[in-house]
Design a protein around this motif. Sequence first.
Motif, short mmCIF file in Angstrom:
data_model
loop_
_atom_site.label_atom_id
_atom_site.label_comp_id
_atom_site.label_asym_id
_atom_site.label_seq_id
_atom_site.Cartn_x
_atom_site.Cartn_y
_atom_site.Cartn_z
N THR A 20 0.84 -1.20 0.00
CA THR A 20 0.00 0.00 0.00
C THR A 20 0.87 1.24 0.00
N ALA A 55 -6.28 3.94 3.18
CA ALA A 55 -5.58 2.73 2.75
C ALA A 55 -5.13 1.89 3.95
N SER A 58 -7.33 -1.01 5.22
CA SER A 58 -7.51 -2.17 4.36
C SER A 58 -7.85 -3.41 5.19
N ALA A 129 -7.35 6.54 -6.02
CA ALA A 129 -6.01 6.09 -5.64
C ALA A 129 -5.03 6.15 -6.80
N TRP A 135 -9.97 3.31 -3.16
CA TRP A 135 -10.07 2.69 -1.84
C TRP A 135 -11.48 2.96 -1.37
N HIS A 136 -12.19 1.91 -0.95
CA HIS A 136 -13.56 2.11 -0.48
C HIS A 136 -14.01 0.95 0.40
N ARG A 145 -11.13 -2.08 0.70
CA ARG A 145 -10.19 -2.62 -0.27
C ARG A 145 -9.93 -1.65 -1.41
N LEU A 146 -8.87 -1.93 -2.15
CA LEU A 146 -8.51 -1.21 -3.36
C LEU A 146 -9.15 -1.96 -4.52
#
Length: 160
Positions: A20, A55, A58, A129, A135-136, A145-146
């Motif tokens: 990340t 991030a 995560s 990102a 990222w949400h 997660r990305l």
Amino acid sequence: MPAPISTSQRSPRQLRRAGTTAFLTAALAGSLLAPGLAPPADAAAVAARALHVAAAQSGAPYQWGASGPYRFDCSGLTFYAFRAAGRRLPRTAAAQYARSRHISAASRTPGDLVFFHTGRYVYHVGFYAGHNKIWHAPHTGARVRLERIWTHAVWYGRIA
């Protein structure tokens, strides 16, 4: 001085965080090297801090109405991250969209917000990102997660 830890000795969480950090560094460096495309310095610094906070969450589980520190819904994640970066946002995705400075897709930079909509109704938000990813906190049963932006029905906003 202790010997450095090899990649094989790191936990999955340490590797995820290292990845990340590398991704964020590359994304932010790329956006800041293009003069005229980067937001003003203060806003860019706040957005970078907020993106880093998001991030770092995560793997945190989604929970409708949650705004951290251990569970999040989509707007709760953006609310939490900007608050940690020193900016206050409204709590819902629609109110965050109303509060943001609306920008074009060509102007987006890492740390800007991505608002998903149906017609005029904003129903989801995440952090841009870079490289068409966000990222949400996606939905019930999922984790922060990305992910690739999956639709063109998005608007972008910048928090000043």
